[in-house]
Design a protein around this motif. Structure first.
Motif, PDB file in Angstrom:
ATOM      1  N   GLY A  12      10.134  -5.038   5.880  1.00  0.00           N
ATOM      2  CA  GLY A  12      10.780  -6.263   6.600  1.00  0.00           C
ATOM      3  C   GLY A  12      10.237  -5.889   8.000  1.00  0.00           C
ATOM      4  O   GLY A  12       9.889  -7.228   8.792  1.00  0.00           O
ATOM      5  N   GLN A  13       9.873  -4.960   8.563  1.00  0.00           N
ATOM      6  CA  GLN A  13       9.416  -4.777   9.763  1.00  0.00           C
ATOM      7  C   GLN A  13       8.523  -3.975  10.243  1.00  0.00           C
ATOM      8  O   GLN A  13       8.636  -2.606  10.612  1.00  0.00           O
ATOM      9  N   PRO A  14       7.247  -4.092   9.752  1.00  0.00           N
ATOM     10  CA  PRO A  14       6.183  -2.977   9.593  1.00  0.00           C
ATOM     11  C   PRO A  14       5.920  -2.703  11.428  1.00  0.00           C
ATOM     12  O   PRO A  14       5.837  -3.237  12.217  1.00  0.00           O
ATOM     13  N   ASP A  15       5.721  -1.230  11.432  1.00  0.00           N
ATOM     14  CA  ASP A  15       5.435  -0.787  12.853  1.00  0.00           C
ATOM     15  C   ASP A  15       4.122  -0.272  12.829  1.00  0.00           C
ATOM     16  O   ASP A  15       3.426   0.733  12.201  1.00  0.00           O
ATOM     17  N   PRO A  16       3.082  -0.895  13.724  1.00  0.00           N
ATOM     18  CA  PRO A  16       1.685  -0.512  13.781  1.00  0.00           C
ATOM     19  C   PRO A  16       1.531   0.882  14.246  1.00  0.00           C
ATOM     20  O   PRO A  16       0.736   1.592  14.024  1.00  0.00           O
ATOM     21  N   ALA A  17       2.591   1.346  14.901  1.00  0.00           N
ATOM     22  CA  ALA A  17       2.206   2.767  15.547  1.00  0.00           C
ATOM     23  C   ALA A  17       2.869   3.856  14.461  1.00  0.00           C
ATOM     24  O   ALA A  17       2.867   4.826  14.905  1.00  0.00           O
ATOM     25  N   ALA A  18       3.400   3.196  13.456  1.00  0.00           N
ATOM     26  CA  ALA A  18       3.871   4.402  12.422  1.00  0.00           C
ATOM     27  C   ALA A  18       3.108   3.936  10.924  1.00  0.00           C
ATOM     28  O   ALA A  18       3.772   3.538  10.153  1.00  0.00           O
ATOM     29  N   PRO A  19       1.968   4.324  11.002  1.00  0.00           N
ATOM     30  CA  PRO A  19       1.152   3.928   9.832  1.00  0.00           C
ATOM     31  C   PRO A  19       1.579   4.923   8.586  1.00  0.00           C
ATOM     32  O   PRO A  19       1.651   6.167   8.723  1.00  0.00           O
ATOM     33  N   LEU A  20       1.971   4.199   7.306  1.00  0.00           N
ATOM     34  CA  LEU A  20       2.277   4.804   6.117  1.00  0.00           C
ATOM     35  C   LEU A  20       0.606   4.885   5.362  1.00  0.00           C
ATOM     36  O   LEU A  20       0.042   4.199   5.432  1.00  0.00           O
ATOM     37  N   HIS A  21       0.368   6.234   4.848  1.00  0.00           N
ATOM     38  CA  HIS A  21      -0.755   6.399   3.922  1.00  0.00           C
ATOM     39  C   HIS A  21      -0.491   5.645   2.692  1.00  0.00           C
ATOM     40  O   HIS A  21      -1.212   4.783   2.530  1.00  0.00           O
ATOM     41  N   VAL A  22       0.745   6.055   2.069  1.00  0.00           N
ATOM     42  CA  VAL A  22       0.950   5.272   0.800  1.00  0.00           C
ATOM     43  C   VAL A  22       2.527   4.895   0.726  1.00  0.00           C
ATOM     44  O   VAL A  22       3.125   5.629   1.284  1.00  0.00           O
ATOM     45  N   LEU A  23       2.886   3.668   0.337  1.00  0.00           N
ATOM     46  CA  LEU A  23       4.054   3.207   0.030  1.00  0.00           C
ATOM     47  C   LEU A  23       4.187   2.917  -1.439  1.00  0.00           C
ATOM     48  O   LEU A  23       3.442   2.250  -2.047  1.00  0.00           O
ATOM     49  N   ARG A  24       5.134   3.687  -2.195  1.00  0.00           N
ATOM     50  CA  ARG A  24       5.379   3.672  -3.680  1.00  0.00           C
ATOM     51  C   ARG A  24       6.872   2.818  -3.847  1.00  0.00           C
ATOM     52  O   ARG A  24       7.557   3.080  -3.308  1.00  0.00           O
ATOM     53  N   LEU A  25       6.738   1.995  -4.951  1.00  0.00           N
ATOM     54  CA  LEU A  25       8.037   1.127  -5.041  1.00  0.00           C
ATOM     55  C   LEU A  25       7.899   1.045  -6.578  1.00  0.00           C
ATOM     56  O   LEU A  25       6.812   0.920  -7.255  1.00  0.00           O
ATOM     57  N   ASP A  26       9.154   1.258  -7.410  1.00  0.00           N
ATOM     58  CA  ASP A  26       9.021   0.803  -8.754  1.00  0.00           C
ATOM     59  C   ASP A  26       9.390  -0.866  -8.836  1.00  0.00           C
ATOM     60  O   ASP A  26       9.772  -1.684  -7.689  1.00  0.00           O
ATOM     61  N   GLN A  27       9.480  -1.324 -10.004  1.00  0.00           N
ATOM     62  CA  GLN A  27       9.318  -2.908 -10.223  1.00  0.00           C
ATOM     63  C   GLN A  27      10.714  -3.420  -9.592  1.00  0.00           C
ATOM     64  O   GLN A  27      10.548  -4.426  -8.860  1.00  0.00           O
ATOM     65  N   ALA A  28      11.666  -2.730  -9.935  1.00  0.00           N
ATOM     66  CA  ALA A  28      13.190  -3.363  -9.291  1.00  0.00           C
ATOM     67  C   ALA A  28      12.981  -3.505  -7.887  1.00  0.00           C
ATOM     68  O   ALA A  28      13.457  -4.340  -7.261  1.00  0.00           O
ATOM     69  N   GLU A  29      12.490  -2.558  -7.233  1.00  0.00           N
ATOM     70  CA  GLU A  29      12.437  -2.407  -5.846  1.00  0.00           C
ATOM     71  C   GLU A  29      11.574  -3.528  -5.097  1.00  0.00           C
ATOM     72  O   GLU A  29      11.828  -4.176  -4.095  1.00  0.00           O
ATOM     73  N   ALA A  30      10.329  -3.537  -5.845  1.00  0.00           N
ATOM     74  CA  ALA A  30       9.464  -4.617  -5.650  1.00  0.00           C
ATOM     75  C   ALA A  30       9.911  -5.947  -5.560  1.00  0.00           C
ATOM     76  O   ALA A  30       9.657  -6.869  -4.743  1.00  0.00           O
ATOM     77  N   GLU A  31      10.765  -6.210  -6.773  1.00  0.00           N
ATOM     78  CA  GLU A  31      10.992  -7.613  -6.883  1.00  0.00           C
ATOM     79  C   GLU A  31      12.303  -7.767  -6.118  1.00  0.00           C
ATOM     80  O   GLU A  31      12.691  -9.003  -5.602  1.00  0.00           O
TER      81      GLU A  31
END
Length: 316
Positions: free
Chosen positions: A175-194
């Motif tokens: 909800g609040q992406p931080d350009p100063a805190a780059p994630l290399h990979v974000l993984r979600l399962d289907q329930a979390e993504a939905e």
């Protein structure tokens, strides 16, 4: 095989118990048979999976009390290099109970409350231990700020963080992406993504569209979303991949996501590209569902499944 260092981080581990009962019914005492205790928690299971796949990993684990001591002893006995952080309160427990019909009931305790001082100590200790890729996996303990993953990503620099979390922490990252805190990979399962998309994602194309939106918004350089038996989708700035596993005999779905994350990260640490990492992770997840209880993937099963996984480039 040469690899860069991997540090897994588990803020809210659990001592896992798996057992069987003839029937799960309310009222009478239910006598469990053959209880098995295992060290659990997202990052712990990722480390166990990497270790099972002959990778090198250090597990940073917040542990406390007698259950924490038992957890540490079990994890250390499996040959995992453990860095223990002194956590407030006792380490929580969780249960996976399977009845005679094969239905599985999963129960979890919340864990002890953390203060901001506890979180600050943990952040400094993780950064001091980090030397390569860092995997922050699992839930956060009660009381911890949902922005902790972004604080860690900012402290690590250079986009080294692989994140697989839930609850307030996931909502904060999405909800609040931080350009100063780059994630290399974000993984979600289907329930979390939905849940984060606020609508169903029934088709692979729907999953890809949502993953690409997260990448475009700067949530992470790469977003990987599991889609049940359909495998996983991986999106990046110039990347749109889908990997489907073969059909396998399902014994327990516990540990599939952590096995995926472990194998995926190990592949990256060994210098392989995102496509190969997705293939390896998909095979490991399929291998994990073939094992009973809270057991993770087995290397021989993963290697047998790997050639049967189907990788395709999707239309962005």
């Amino acid at each position: 095989m040469a690899q860069t260092p991997i540090l897994t981080v588990t803020l809210n581990p659990a001592l896992d118990l798996s057992a069987r009962v003839p029937e799960m019914v309310a009222g009478p005492k239910l006598r469990m048979t053959d209880p098995v205790y295992e060290p659990g928690g997202g990052g712990v299971n990722v480390a166990r999976a990497i270790n099972a796949l002959d990778g090198q990993v250090r597990a940073w684990v917040a542990l406390g009390g007698s259950t924490g001591a038992q957890h540490y002893a079990l994890l250390h006995a499996q040959g995992v290099d453990v860095h223990q952080f002194d956590a407030p309160g006792d380490t929580r427990q969780s249960w996976a109970i399977t009845d005679g019909q094969g239905q599985q009931f999963r129960l979890q305790l919340p864990g002890a409350d953390w203060t901001q001082t506890d979180a600050d100590r943990a952040l400094a200790d993780i950064v001091a231990q980090a030397a390569g890729l860092v995997v922050l996996s699992g839930s956060q303990p009660p009381g911890m700020d949902g922005a902790f993953p972004q604080q860690l990503a900012r402290a690590l620099h250079a986009g080294r963080l692989v994140l697989d979390t839930s609850g307030a922490a996931l909502a904060q990252v999405v909800g609040q992406p931080d350009p100063a805190a780059p994630l290399h990979v974000l993984r979600l399962d289907q329930a979390e993504a939905e849940e984060q998309a606020a609508h169903p994602l029934p088709q692979v194309a729907d999953v890809l569209e949502f993953a690409q939106k997260l990448v475009a918004r700067g949530v992470a350089a790469h977003v990987c979303i599991a889609h049940g038996a359909n495998g996983s989708v991986l999106a990046g700035r110039d990347l749109a991949l889908h990997c489907r596993p073969p059909q396998v005999q399902v014994a327990s779905k516990v540990g599939a996501g952590d096995s995926f994350t472990g194998a995926f990260t190990l592949s990256l640490a060994r210098g392989q590209d995102m496509a190969q990492a997705l293939l390896t992770g998909t095979a490991a997840a399929a291998a994990a569902v073939m094992t009973d209880g809270t057991a993770l993937c087995r290397r021989a099963d993963m290697q047998a499944i790997l050639p049967e996984c189907t990788l395709q480039t999707l239309r962005a």
